[in-house]
Structures are given as structure tokens and as C-alpha cells.
Write a protein that holds these residues in place. Structure first.
Motif, PDB file in Angstrom:
ATOM      1  N   LEU A 292       3.640   5.002 -13.457  1.00 49.38           N
ATOM      2  CA  LEU A 292       4.968   5.094 -12.853  1.00 49.38           C
ATOM      3  C   LEU A 292       4.918   5.871 -11.541  1.00 49.38           C
ATOM      4  CD1 LEU A 292       7.267   5.795 -15.947  1.00 49.38           C
ATOM      5  CD2 LEU A 292       7.508   3.897 -14.343  1.00 49.38           C
ATOM      6  N   LEU A 293       4.200   6.984 -11.547  1.00 54.36           N
ATOM      7  CA  LEU A 293       4.139   7.832 -10.359  1.00 54.36           C
ATOM      8  C   LEU A 293       3.498   7.108  -9.182  1.00 54.36           C
ATOM      9  CD1 LEU A 293       4.487  10.651  -9.059  1.00 54.36           C
ATOM     10  CD2 LEU A 293       2.194  11.192  -9.896  1.00 54.36           C
ATOM     11  N   TYR A 294       2.365   6.478  -9.423  1.00 48.32           N
ATOM     12  CA  TYR A 294       1.621   5.874  -8.318  1.00 48.32           C
ATOM     13  C   TYR A 294       2.302   4.638  -7.746  1.00 48.32           C
ATOM     14  CZ  TYR A 294      -2.488   8.835  -8.097  1.00 48.32           C
ATOM     15  OH  TYR A 294      -3.336   9.891  -7.889  1.00 48.32           O
ATOM     16  N   THR A 295       3.260   4.077  -8.457  1.00 47.26           N
ATOM     17  CA  THR A 295       3.962   2.913  -7.927  1.00 47.26           C
ATOM     18  C   THR A 295       5.287   3.297  -7.278  1.00 47.26           C
ATOM     19  OG1 THR A 295       4.876   2.512 -10.159  1.00 47.26           O
ATOM     20  CG2 THR A 295       2.904   1.283  -9.519  1.00 47.26           C
ATOM     21  N   THR A 296       5.489   4.565  -6.977  1.00 46.29           N
ATOM     22  CA  THR A 296       6.723   4.996  -6.302  1.00 46.29           C
ATOM     23  C   THR A 296       6.471   5.520  -4.895  1.00 46.29           C
ATOM     24  OG1 THR A 296       6.550   7.231  -7.242  1.00 46.29           O
ATOM     25  CG2 THR A 296       7.834   5.608  -8.484  1.00 46.29           C
ATOM     26  N   PHE A 297       5.238   5.399  -4.401  1.00 47.56           N
ATOM     27  CA  PHE A 297       4.891   5.994  -3.113  1.00 47.56           C
ATOM     28  C   PHE A 297       4.963   5.018  -1.942  1.00 47.56           C
ATOM     29  CE2 PHE A 297       2.208   9.091  -5.694  1.00 47.56           C
ATOM     30  CZ  PHE A 297       3.107  10.142  -5.539  1.00 47.56           C
ATOM     31  N   TYR A 298       5.281   3.758  -2.194  1.00 54.07           N
ATOM     32  CA  TYR A 298       5.222   2.769  -1.115  1.00 54.07           C
ATOM     33  C   TYR A 298       6.116   3.160   0.053  1.00 54.07           C
ATOM     34  CZ  TYR A 298       4.978  -1.660   1.345  1.00 54.07           C
ATOM     35  OH  TYR A 298       4.777  -2.614   2.305  1.00 54.07           O
ATOM     36  N   ASP A 299       7.356   3.484  -0.225  1.00 56.04           N
ATOM     37  CA  ASP A 299       8.294   3.816   0.855  1.00 56.04           C
ATOM     38  C   ASP A 299       7.828   5.037   1.639  1.00 56.04           C
ATOM     39  OD1 ASP A 299      11.077   3.572   2.133  1.00 56.04           O
ATOM     40  OD2 ASP A 299      11.109   5.624   1.390  1.00 56.04           O
ATOM     41  N   ARG A 300       7.418   6.061   0.927  1.00 53.82           N
ATOM     42  CA  ARG A 300       7.030   7.311   1.592  1.00 53.82           C
ATOM     43  C   ARG A 300       5.791   7.121   2.463  1.00 53.82           C
ATOM     44  NH1 ARG A 300       6.361  12.281  -2.339  1.00 53.82           N
ATOM     45  NH2 ARG A 300       8.534  11.666  -2.667  1.00 53.82           N
ATOM     46  N   LEU A 301       4.809   6.381   1.965  1.00 53.62           N
ATOM     47  CA  LEU A 301       3.539   6.289   2.680  1.00 53.62           C
ATOM     48  C   LEU A 301       3.494   5.130   3.676  1.00 53.62           C
ATOM     49  CD1 LEU A 301       1.051   7.105  -0.228  1.00 53.62           C
ATOM     50  CD2 LEU A 301       1.974   8.631   1.528  1.00 53.62           C
ATOM     51  N   VAL A 302       3.980   3.961   3.282  1.00 55.86           N
ATOM     52  CA  VAL A 302       3.894   2.799   4.171  1.00 55.86           C
ATOM     53  C   VAL A 302       5.084   2.748   5.118  1.00 55.86           C
ATOM     54  CG1 VAL A 302       3.724   0.284   4.284  1.00 55.86           C
ATOM     55  CG2 VAL A 302       2.572   1.538   2.439  1.00 55.86           C
ATOM     56  N   THR A 303       6.300   2.792   4.574  1.00 52.62           N
ATOM     57  CA  THR A 303       7.490   2.649   5.410  1.00 52.62           C
ATOM     58  C   THR A 303       7.706   3.864   6.300  1.00 52.62           C
ATOM     59  OG1 THR A 303       8.495   1.306   3.664  1.00 52.62           O
ATOM     60  CG2 THR A 303       9.960   2.140   5.392  1.00 52.62           C
ATOM     61  N   GLN A 304       7.608   5.058   5.708  1.00 55.43           N
ATOM     62  CA  GLN A 304       7.927   6.263   6.463  1.00 55.43           C
ATOM     63  C   GLN A 304       6.725   6.833   7.223  1.00 55.43           C
ATOM     64  OE1 GLN A 304      10.192   9.240   4.258  1.00 55.43           O
ATOM     65  NE2 GLN A 304      11.017   7.683   2.906  1.00 55.43           N
ATOM     66  N   ALA A 305       5.578   6.919   6.550  1.00 49.91           N
ATOM     67  CA  ALA A 305       4.425   7.575   7.177  1.00 49.91           C
ATOM     68  C   ALA A 305       3.553   6.622   7.990  1.00 49.91           C
ATOM     69  CB  ALA A 305       3.576   8.271   6.114  1.00 49.91           C
TER      70      ALA A 305
ATOM     71  N   TRP B 137       1.391   4.256   6.873  1.00 48.56           N
ATOM     72  CA  TRP B 137       0.130   3.788   6.311  1.00 48.56           C
ATOM     73  C   TRP B 137       0.109   2.266   6.325  1.00 48.56           C
ATOM     74  CZ3 TRP B 137      -2.270   6.620   1.550  1.00 48.56           C
ATOM     75  CH2 TRP B 137      -2.310   7.998   1.805  1.00 48.56           C
ATOM     76  N   THR B 138      -1.082   1.696   6.423  1.00 50.08           N
ATOM     77  CA  THR B 138      -1.198   0.249   6.290  1.00 50.08           C
ATOM     78  C   THR B 138      -1.147  -0.115   4.806  1.00 50.08           C
ATOM     79  OG1 THR B 138      -3.616   0.252   6.069  1.00 50.08           O
ATOM     80  CG2 THR B 138      -2.698   0.182   8.321  1.00 50.08           C
ATOM     81  N   PRO B 139      -0.764  -1.351   4.497  1.00 49.73           N
ATOM     82  CA  PRO B 139      -0.807  -1.783   3.098  1.00 49.73           C
ATOM     83  C   PRO B 139      -2.189  -1.619   2.478  1.00 49.73           C
ATOM     84  CG  PRO B 139       0.467  -3.328   4.388  1.00 49.73           C
ATOM     85  CD  PRO B 139      -0.149  -2.369   5.368  1.00 49.73           C
ATOM     86  N   GLU B 140      -3.231  -1.846   3.259  1.00 49.92           N
ATOM     87  CA  GLU B 140      -4.592  -1.691   2.738  1.00 49.92           C
ATOM     88  C   GLU B 140      -4.880  -0.241   2.371  1.00 49.92           C
ATOM     89  OE1 GLU B 140      -4.071  -5.312   4.902  1.00 49.92           O
ATOM     90  OE2 GLU B 140      -3.796  -3.238   5.570  1.00 49.92           O
ATOM     91  N   GLN B 141      -4.394   0.695   3.176  1.00 52.76           N
ATOM     92  CA  GLN B 141      -4.586   2.111   2.867  1.00 52.76           C
ATOM     93  C   GLN B 141      -3.834   2.506   1.599  1.00 52.76           C
ATOM     94  OE1 GLN B 141      -3.243   3.563   6.687  1.00 52.76           O
ATOM     95  NE2 GLN B 141      -5.301   4.224   7.266  1.00 52.76           N
ATOM     96  N   TYR B 142      -2.638   1.971   1.458  1.00 48.65           N
ATOM     97  CA  TYR B 142      -1.865   2.270   0.256  1.00 48.65           C
ATOM     98  C   TYR B 142      -2.538   1.682  -0.982  1.00 48.65           C
ATOM     99  CZ  TYR B 142       1.994   2.309  -3.094  1.00 48.65           C
ATOM    100  OH  TYR B 142       2.762   2.504  -4.210  1.00 48.65           O
ATOM    101  N   GLN B 143      -3.045   0.466  -0.868  1.00 41.88           N
ATOM    102  CA  GLN B 143      -3.737  -0.153  -1.992  1.00 41.88           C
ATOM    103  C   GLN B 143      -4.942   0.680  -2.409  1.00 41.88           C
ATOM    104  OE1 GLN B 143      -4.535  -4.363  -1.630  1.00 41.88           O
ATOM    105  NE2 GLN B 143      -6.319  -4.252  -2.960  1.00 41.88           N
ATOM    106  N   SER B 144      -5.703   1.146  -1.445  1.00 37.56           N
ATOM    107  CA  SER B 144      -6.869   1.977  -1.740  1.00 37.56           C
ATOM    108  C   SER B 144      -6.451   3.287  -2.392  1.00 37.56           C
ATOM    109  CB  SER B 144      -7.650   2.256  -0.457  1.00 37.56           C
ATOM    110  OG  SER B 144      -8.751   3.101  -0.703  1.00 37.56           O
ATOM    111  N   PHE B 145      -5.353   3.880  -1.914  1.00 40.93           N
ATOM    112  CA  PHE B 145      -4.832   5.124  -2.495  1.00 40.93           C
ATOM    113  C   PHE B 145      -4.471   4.929  -3.958  1.00 40.93           C
ATOM    114  CE2 PHE B 145      -0.782   7.236  -3.558  1.00 40.93           C
ATOM    115  CZ  PHE B 145      -1.180   8.566  -3.547  1.00 40.93           C
TER     116      PHE B 145
END
Length: 214
Positions: A180-193, A195-203
Motif C-alpha cells: 500500500l505504501l509503495y503505491t502511493t508515491f506516484y504523485d509526490r515523486l513523478v508529478t511533483q518532484a 522523477w521519470t516513470p522509469e525512476q519511479y518503477q525502479s524505486f
């Protein structure tokens, strides 16, 4: 033309497949219009009349199909969970988990889908969170979404448990919570910060492997 029997021609069978296809296409058009207006104008400013006008359908048909504006938002949310491919993301997740040779492969597939689904679902999830503060029906929807998300992650965690991949000392409930936790970071990391989708996937992949696998 079918031949007459005893002077009467048999009734032609009614084929409803075309009507079902058209109904599904209209529903998809309404959901696309609703998504566009919800994200552009916000929940409060969006009206069913405006959605109906963009989708070229009647307001009455939207009420009949979705019940209310919150019901329409609920349908938009559930549609977003399908991801961007023809087959629903949950079906692809389950198929990938069943076919995976090990826990790492299971998590790699989850991480890939987390990016795909996050791109379409996360903006709607944030909209629901915001609207829940001012609309009681949306608040109920938010609570339902959280229950459904927890149930889905518990379902996913079971693949690691049943395969014997889960790290010693990590309970199925803890695995669910980590997912649950790891699937809630998309907005914070990709949209706001940014990050590329590839970086988020690796994270997501590296984090889940480190926390969950033996």
C-alpha cells in the motif's frame, strides 16, 4: 430469408450485441468527458450538465447510469484502475504473478503496473481525497477505495506468501501495508518532484524487494 413454415415465417432473432457495443462506447465517452472536467475544473465546479454536453448525451442518461456526481466520480476511479492497456491491470497483475518464476519477477511486474496505473489513477485519487472534505458521498467513496486497495494488496501479498518468497519475520499483513505504501508515491515523486516513470518503477521494485523478499 428464412422459409415459411405452415404459412408463417419464423421470427428473426434479435441481436443485442450491437446495442451493447454502442452502450459501452457511450459509457466510455461519458467517463472520458467526466475525467477531463473533474481534473480541469475540480469536483465542486464540475456539473453533470457540463459532462453531458461534452459527451453529447442527456443528463438523464447520466443519472440513470451513475446515480449522482459522486457515482460518476466512482466510475471514473474504477475505470482508471484498468490502466492504459486493453486488458485490465488487475488481470495482468494476477497473470504475471502466477507465471513468474520467483518473487523478484512478481515484484518487477507489480512495479511496472504501478507506473502505468499510477499515471491514470493517481490524479483521480488525489481529487477524491480533496473532494471528500466537502462532500459526504465522496467521503464514503474514499473510505470504500481505501478498503478496496487494502483488499487488493492483501490479495497481491498472498502470491509471495504462497510461493514461499516472503522474508522471515514479515507477516502477510505487513506485506500488504508495504505494498500500500509503495503505491502511493506516484504523485509526490513523478508529478511533483519530476522523477521519470522509469525512476519511479525502479524505486518501487528495489524497495519492495528489499522489504519483502527473503
Amino acid at each position: 430469408m428464412a422459409p415459411a413454415v405452415n404459412g408463417h415465417r419464423p421470427r428473426r432473432r434479435y441481436d443485442a450485441s450491437g446495442r451493447r457495443v454502442r452502450a459501452a462506447e457511450r459509457r466510455e465517452t461519458v467517463l472520458n468527458a467526466a475525467r477531463h472536467q473533474f481534473l480541469a475544473d475540480g469536483f465542486a465546479a464540475t456539473t453533470l450538465a457540463g459532462v453531458a454536453a461534452e459527451a453529447a448525451v442527456s443528463v438523464e442518461s447520466i443519472y440513470k447510469s451513475f446515480g449522482s456526481k459522486a457515482g460518476l466520480l466512482k466510475a471514473v476511479w474504477h475505470r482508471s484502475l484498468a490502466g492504459s492497456a486493453p486488458t485490465h491491470a488487475e488481470l495482468r497483475s494476477d497473470a504475471g504473478s502466477r507465471a513468474a518464476p520467483d518473487g523478484v519477477a512478481i515484484i518487477r511486474n507489480w512495479a511496472r503496473l504501478a507506473v502505468e496505473v499510477g499515471a491514470v489513477a493517481d490524479p483521480i485519487f488525489r481529487l477524491v481525497e480533496s473532494a471528500a472534505h466537502v462532500d459526504a458521498e465522496v467521503a464514503q467513496l474514499q473510505a470504500q477505495i481505501e478498503r478496496e486497495r487494502a483488499a487488493r494488496m492483501e490479495h497481491n501479498a498472498a502470491y509471495l506468501v504462497e510461493g514461499g518468497y516472503l522474508r522471515d519475520g514479515v507477516t502477510p499483513e505487513q506485506a500488504r501495508d508495504v505494498l500500500l505504501l509503495y503505491t502511493t508515491f506516484y504523485d509526490r515523486l513523478v508529478t511533483q518532484a519530476g522523477w521519470t516513470p522509469e525512476q519511479y518503477q525502479s524505486f518501487v521494485e528495489r524497495g519492495l524487494v528489499a522489504h519483502l523478499l527473503a
